[in-house]
Structure formats: C-alpha cells, structure tokens
Design a protein around this motif. Structure first.
Motif, PDB file in Angstrom:
ATOM      1  N   HIS A 180      -2.089  11.664 -11.156  1.00  0.00           N
ATOM      2  CA  HIS A 180      -0.773  11.169 -11.575  1.00  0.00           C
ATOM      3  C   HIS A 180      -0.406   9.856 -10.880  1.00  0.00           C
ATOM      4  O   HIS A 180       0.132   8.939 -11.521  1.00  0.00           O
ATOM      5  CB  HIS A 180       0.286  12.237 -11.306  1.00  0.00           C
ATOM      6  CG  HIS A 180       0.132  13.461 -12.144  1.00  0.00           C
ATOM      7  ND1 HIS A 180       0.205  13.437 -13.525  1.00  0.00           N
ATOM      8  CD2 HIS A 180      -0.116  14.754 -11.809  1.00  0.00           C
ATOM      9  CE1 HIS A 180       0.018  14.649 -14.009  1.00  0.00           C
ATOM     10  NE2 HIS A 180      -0.173  15.471 -12.983  1.00  0.00           N
ATOM     11  N   THR A 181      -0.683   9.740  -9.598  1.00  0.00           N
ATOM     12  CA  THR A 181      -0.368   8.477  -8.910  1.00  0.00           C
ATOM     13  C   THR A 181      -1.252   7.345  -9.420  1.00  0.00           C
ATOM     14  O   THR A 181      -0.785   6.214  -9.592  1.00  0.00           O
ATOM     15  CB  THR A 181      -0.533   8.608  -7.385  1.00  0.00           C
ATOM     16  OG1 THR A 181      -1.843   9.094  -7.084  1.00  0.00           O
ATOM     17  CG2 THR A 181       0.510   9.547  -6.796  1.00  0.00           C
ATOM     18  N   THR A 182      -2.510   7.646  -9.683  1.00  0.00           N
ATOM     19  CA  THR A 182      -3.417   6.624 -10.212  1.00  0.00           C
ATOM     20  C   THR A 182      -2.963   6.152 -11.586  1.00  0.00           C
ATOM     21  O   THR A 182      -2.962   4.948 -11.880  1.00  0.00           O
ATOM     22  CB  THR A 182      -4.858   7.156 -10.275  1.00  0.00           C
ATOM     23  OG1 THR A 182      -5.285   7.542  -8.960  1.00  0.00           O
ATOM     24  CG2 THR A 182      -5.816   6.111 -10.820  1.00  0.00           C
ATOM     25  N   ALA A 183      -2.562   7.092 -12.423  1.00  0.00           N
ATOM     26  CA  ALA A 183      -2.081   6.738 -13.764  1.00  0.00           C
ATOM     27  C   ALA A 183      -0.870   5.821 -13.693  1.00  0.00           C
ATOM     28  O   ALA A 183      -0.716   4.902 -14.513  1.00  0.00           O
ATOM     29  CB  ALA A 183      -1.736   8.012 -14.544  1.00  0.00           C
ATOM     30  N   ALA A 184      -0.004   6.042 -12.700  1.00  0.00           N
ATOM     31  CA  ALA A 184       1.183   5.204 -12.551  1.00  0.00           C
ATOM     32  C   ALA A 184       0.865   3.861 -11.905  1.00  0.00           C
ATOM     33  O   ALA A 184       1.529   2.856 -12.184  1.00  0.00           O
ATOM     34  CB  ALA A 184       2.229   5.937 -11.719  1.00  0.00           C
ATOM     35  N   ALA A 186       0.841  -1.201   0.000  1.00  0.00           N
ATOM     36  CA  ALA A 186       0.000   0.000   0.000  1.00  0.00           C
ATOM     37  C   ALA A 186       0.872   1.246   0.000  1.00  0.00           C
ATOM     38  O   ALA A 186       1.789   1.376   0.812  1.00  0.00           O
ATOM     39  CB  ALA A 186      -0.911   0.012   1.218  1.00  0.00           C
ATOM     40  N   ILE A 187       0.576   2.157  -0.920  1.00  0.00           N
ATOM     41  CA  ILE A 187       1.219   3.475  -0.949  1.00  0.00           C
ATOM     42  C   ILE A 187       0.211   4.489  -0.442  1.00  0.00           C
ATOM     43  O   ILE A 187      -0.915   4.558  -0.949  1.00  0.00           O
ATOM     44  CB  ILE A 187       1.664   3.847  -2.371  1.00  0.00           C
ATOM     45  CG1 ILE A 187       2.677   2.823  -2.922  1.00  0.00           C
ATOM     46  CG2 ILE A 187       2.255   5.251  -2.403  1.00  0.00           C
ATOM     47  CD1 ILE A 187       3.018   3.041  -4.387  1.00  0.00           C
ATOM     48  N   ILE A 188       0.621   5.268   0.558  1.00  0.00           N
ATOM     49  CA  ILE A 188      -0.273   6.271   1.134  1.00  0.00           C
ATOM     50  C   ILE A 188       0.415   7.629   1.019  1.00  0.00           C
ATOM     51  O   ILE A 188       1.463   7.854   1.639  1.00  0.00           O
ATOM     52  CB  ILE A 188      -0.582   5.968   2.616  1.00  0.00           C
ATOM     53  CG1 ILE A 188      -1.087   4.531   2.778  1.00  0.00           C
ATOM     54  CG2 ILE A 188      -1.607   6.963   3.151  1.00  0.00           C
ATOM     55  CD1 ILE A 188      -0.020   3.531   3.181  1.00  0.00           C
ATOM     56  N   THR A 189      -0.142   8.524   0.246  1.00  0.00           N
ATOM     57  CA  THR A 189       0.494   9.828   0.071  1.00  0.00           C
ATOM     58  C   THR A 189       0.189  10.726   1.277  1.00  0.00           C
ATOM     59  O   THR A 189      -0.854  10.614   1.909  1.00  0.00           O
ATOM     60  CB  THR A 189       0.045  10.528  -1.224  1.00  0.00           C
ATOM     61  OG1 THR A 189      -1.337  10.903  -1.124  1.00  0.00           O
ATOM     62  CG2 THR A 189       0.234   9.605  -2.432  1.00  0.00           C
ATOM     63  N   GLY A 190       1.130  11.617   1.580  1.00  0.00           N
ATOM     64  CA  GLY A 190       0.948  12.537   2.700  1.00  0.00           C
ATOM     65  C   GLY A 190       0.710  11.792   4.001  1.00  0.00           C
ATOM     66  O   GLY A 190      -0.289  12.043   4.682  1.00  0.00           O
ATOM     67  N   SER A 191       1.631  10.885   4.354  1.00  0.00           N
ATOM     68  CA  SER A 191       1.309   9.934   5.421  1.00  0.00           C
ATOM     69  C   SER A 191       2.307   9.889   6.573  1.00  0.00           C
ATOM     70  O   SER A 191       2.378   8.885   7.279  1.00  0.00           O
ATOM     71  CB  SER A 191       1.170   8.532   4.819  1.00  0.00           C
ATOM     72  OG  SER A 191       2.293   8.191   4.017  1.00  0.00           O
ATOM     73  N   ASN A 192       3.060  10.966   6.800  1.00  0.00           N
ATOM     74  CA  ASN A 192       3.938  10.943   7.968  1.00  0.00           C
ATOM     75  C   ASN A 192       3.275  11.573   9.194  1.00  0.00           C
ATOM     76  O   ASN A 192       3.918  11.767  10.228  1.00  0.00           O
ATOM     77  CB  ASN A 192       5.293  11.587   7.667  1.00  0.00           C
ATOM     78  CG  ASN A 192       5.190  13.048   7.285  1.00  0.00           C
ATOM     79  OD1 ASN A 192       4.093  13.579   7.101  1.00  0.00           O
ATOM     80  ND2 ASN A 192       6.333  13.717   7.144  1.00  0.00           N
ATOM     81  N   SER A 193       1.962  11.869   9.085  1.00  0.00           N
ATOM     82  CA  SER A 193       1.198  12.370  10.227  1.00  0.00           C
ATOM     83  C   SER A 193      -0.288  12.321   9.879  1.00  0.00           C
ATOM     84  O   SER A 193      -0.670  12.012   8.747  1.00  0.00           O
ATOM     85  CB  SER A 193       1.598  13.817  10.572  1.00  0.00           C
ATOM     86  OG  SER A 193       1.240  14.700   9.515  1.00  0.00           O
ATOM     87  N   GLY A 194      -1.121  12.620  10.860  1.00  0.00           N
ATOM     88  CA  GLY A 194      -2.546  12.819  10.647  1.00  0.00           C
ATOM     89  C   GLY A 194      -3.288  11.663  10.029  1.00  0.00           C
ATOM     90  O   GLY A 194      -3.049  10.485  10.336  1.00  0.00           O
ATOM     91  N   ALA A 204       6.888   9.146  -9.969  1.00  0.00           N
ATOM     92  CA  ALA A 204       8.121   8.508  -9.515  1.00  0.00           C
ATOM     93  C   ALA A 204       7.924   7.793  -8.183  1.00  0.00           C
ATOM     94  O   ALA A 204       8.563   6.765  -7.925  1.00  0.00           O
ATOM     95  CB  ALA A 204       9.232   9.541  -9.398  1.00  0.00           C
ATOM     96  N   LEU A 205       7.055   8.318  -7.326  1.00  0.00           N
ATOM     97  CA  LEU A 205       6.762   7.670  -6.047  1.00  0.00           C
ATOM     98  C   LEU A 205       6.282   6.242  -6.271  1.00  0.00           C
ATOM     99  O   LEU A 205       6.762   5.296  -5.645  1.00  0.00           O
ATOM    100  CB  LEU A 205       5.691   8.472  -5.294  1.00  0.00           C
ATOM    101  CG  LEU A 205       5.028   7.786  -4.096  1.00  0.00           C
ATOM    102  CD1 LEU A 205       6.056   7.513  -2.996  1.00  0.00           C
ATOM    103  CD2 LEU A 205       3.881   8.634  -3.558  1.00  0.00           C
ATOM    104  N   VAL A 206       5.330   6.084  -7.177  1.00  0.00           N
ATOM    105  CA  VAL A 206       4.775   4.759  -7.456  1.00  0.00           C
ATOM    106  C   VAL A 206       5.829   3.871  -8.112  1.00  0.00           C
ATOM    107  O   VAL A 206       5.992   2.698  -7.755  1.00  0.00           O
ATOM    108  CB  VAL A 206       3.520   4.878  -8.345  1.00  0.00           C
ATOM    109  CG1 VAL A 206       2.969   3.495  -8.692  1.00  0.00           C
ATOM    110  CG2 VAL A 206       2.454   5.723  -7.643  1.00  0.00           C
ATOM    111  N   GLU A 207       6.547   4.441  -9.051  1.00  0.00           N
ATOM    112  CA  GLU A 207       7.572   3.662  -9.752  1.00  0.00           C
ATOM    113  C   GLU A 207       8.669   3.213  -8.795  1.00  0.00           C
ATOM    114  O   GLU A 207       9.150   2.078  -8.850  1.00  0.00           O
ATOM    115  CB  GLU A 207       8.142   4.491 -10.900  1.00  0.00           C
ATOM    116  CG  GLU A 207       7.126   4.731 -12.013  1.00  0.00           C
ATOM    117  CD  GLU A 207       7.517   5.866 -12.943  1.00  0.00           C
ATOM    118  OE1 GLU A 207       8.624   6.420 -12.768  1.00  0.00           O
ATOM    119  OE2 GLU A 207       6.717   6.212 -13.836  1.00  0.00           O
ATOM    120  N   GLN A 208       9.087   4.103  -7.888  1.00  0.00           N
ATOM    121  CA  GLN A 208      10.138   3.764  -6.941  1.00  0.00           C
ATOM    122  C   GLN A 208       9.675   2.701  -5.951  1.00  0.00           C
ATOM    123  O   GLN A 208      10.471   1.867  -5.507  1.00  0.00           O
ATOM    124  CB  GLN A 208      10.610   5.014  -6.189  1.00  0.00           C
ATOM    125  CG  GLN A 208      11.867   4.804  -5.361  1.00  0.00           C
ATOM    126  CD  GLN A 208      12.389   6.099  -4.759  1.00  0.00           C
ATOM    127  OE1 GLN A 208      12.048   7.199  -5.210  1.00  0.00           O
ATOM    128  NE2 GLN A 208      13.197   5.985  -3.719  1.00  0.00           N
TER     129      GLN A 208
END
Length: 257
Positions: A117-121, A8-16, A73-77
């Motif tokens: 963009h993340t969905t497309a990747a 699972a990739i969660i964007t904006g996820s170092n808090s809240g 790049a986040l998804v690719e990495q």
C-alpha cells in the motif's frame, strides 16, 4: 553522497531498525518522516530532535500499518516521498496448527500488505519527481525458514517478491527497489531479552549471545542498526542506480549456510 533535498518515509521508525535507518538517512541529508501507530509527545519530539541533530526536517506521522487506508494516507500526508523504507513489522511464534488467526492476520497486514500500500501511494510521487528509491526491510527469513514462524516467513518471502515486481515495473525509470535481509540485529528489544535468557539457561551474557541468540549466525556477532542504515544509504546512492530487484543480506553469513 548527499541526499539533501530528498524526503524519506520510514515506517515503524520510532525505535529499533527503523529509527537506525532514519538516522543514517538524515545524516546523509534527507528530510525524514518517522512513523508508528502511537501519537505521543515523545514521538513528535523524537522526530524533531533527529532533524535538529542533522540539520534536516524531521516529522512524525501516526499511521496504523495494519490498515490499508492508513498506509496510503501516511504517504499522502507526507506530501512527498523520494525514499520509501518499508520497515514496520511484528512477530509471533507458534506451530502452524496452533497459530492464532488474529496474530496471523496482523503479521501479514503489517509485515507485507503495508509495503504494497505504501509503495502504491509513493510511486506516483517518485515518477513526478523523476527519481525514487524503495528499500524494503525483509529478513534472512525472506530467503530461508525456521519452524514456528510461518506467518513471518511467509510475509518476508512476500516482501522479497514484491521488491522484484516493483523493480520490474520501474526498470526503465530512475527508480529502484531492493530488499535488505538482516539476520539478528542488536536493537533495544533484543537487548532487553538477554538478561531473561541468561537466567533461563544459566549462561553468561557472551554464551547466551553466541550459543543461543546467534546460533544460526556464523559471524557470532549481531548486525547493527547503523550497518542497516548505511546499507540503505548506499542503495539510495548513484553507485546503486543499477542495483534493483535484488536482496542484500546483512546476516553475518546466515544465508551462506
């Protein structure tokens, strides 16, 4: 249910909210990729500790969600993406005719365009794996509006629309896409605002929460990050396999008004 073997990739996820959702996905057995625009030792330590707590792999990848190339790049990495949670977001409040252009552009980029963009990747990875879940964190403001929040309301309505399009494009595949629409959520950022608001209105903590912060939330209770995480886990379950292209409100009755 178990999400063991899923990433699972969660964007904006170092808090809240993002971190809360990541915790519940990890609790369910998913390997998690945390993200924000910073790249500190604490960021990486947080992801590692989360993974160790639940016996999964926890990684942190820096990516600026205001930049299309960083989003992809986040998804690719990450290398794999079975579950994508688009959570990254910012806010600014101002009248339309006074709204700063840089703030407007940033809100649209981070709150809306990043999800595209993340969905497309991610979709090609999900198709290759033969399974996928996209969970977009929208807002009660994706279904209704408030004055002085034009960019945020536009972006969150757009996230709901993107969720529907994604669902239709994957309708005959084992991939779903839905939007969670929270009302007011008790996060560290919101918690930090309570003392100042108490002083401003000369109110008790309880009155500030019920009469000021939760004025539009009929339950007069905050949603919690754990509840949002649990909703995300449900949307990843087999029970939700035919739930796609819709919104789930976690708002204490706000949008029932």
């Amino acid at each position: 249910m178990t999400l063991k073997g899923k990433t699972a990739i969660i964007t904006g996820s170092n808090s809240g909210i993002g971190l809360g959702v990541a915790r519940e996905l990890a609790r369910a057995g998913a390997d998690v990729v945390l993200n924000s625009f910073t790249d500190t030792e604490d960021d990486h330590a947080l992801a590692k500790a989360l993974g160790e707590e639940f016996g999964v792999t926890g990684r942190y990848i820096k990516a600026d969600m205001s930049k299309a190339e960083d989003c992809r790049a986040l998804v690719e990495q990450a290398g794999r993406c079975d579950i994508l949670v688009n959570n990254a977001g910012i806010q600014h409040v101002a009248p339309i005719d006074e709204f700063p252009l840089d703030k407007y552009n940033a809100i649209i980029a981070i709150n809306l365009s990043s999800a595209f963009h993340t969905t497309a990747a991610a979709l090609p990875m999900m198709r290759k794996a033969g399974w996928g879940r996209v969970v977009n964190i929208a807002s009660a403001h994706g279904l209704t509006a408030s004055p002085f929040k034009s960019a945020y309301v536009m972006a969150k309505h757009g996230v709901v629309g993107l969720s529907k399009v994604t669902a239709l494009e994957t309708a005959q595949e084992p991939i779903t896409c839905n939007a969670i629409c929270p009302g007011y959520v008790l996060t560290p950022l919101v918690e930090a605002q309570i003392p100042d608001t108490m002083a401003k209105y000369d109110m008790s903590r309880e009155d500030v929460i019920k009469k000021v912060m939760l004025e539009r939330q009929p339950s007069k209770e905050f949603a919690t990050v754990e509840q949002l995480g649990g909703t995300a886990v449900f949307l990843c379950s087999d029970a939700a396999a035919q739930i796609t292209g819709t919104t789930i409100s976690v708002d204490g009755g706000w949008t029932a008004l």
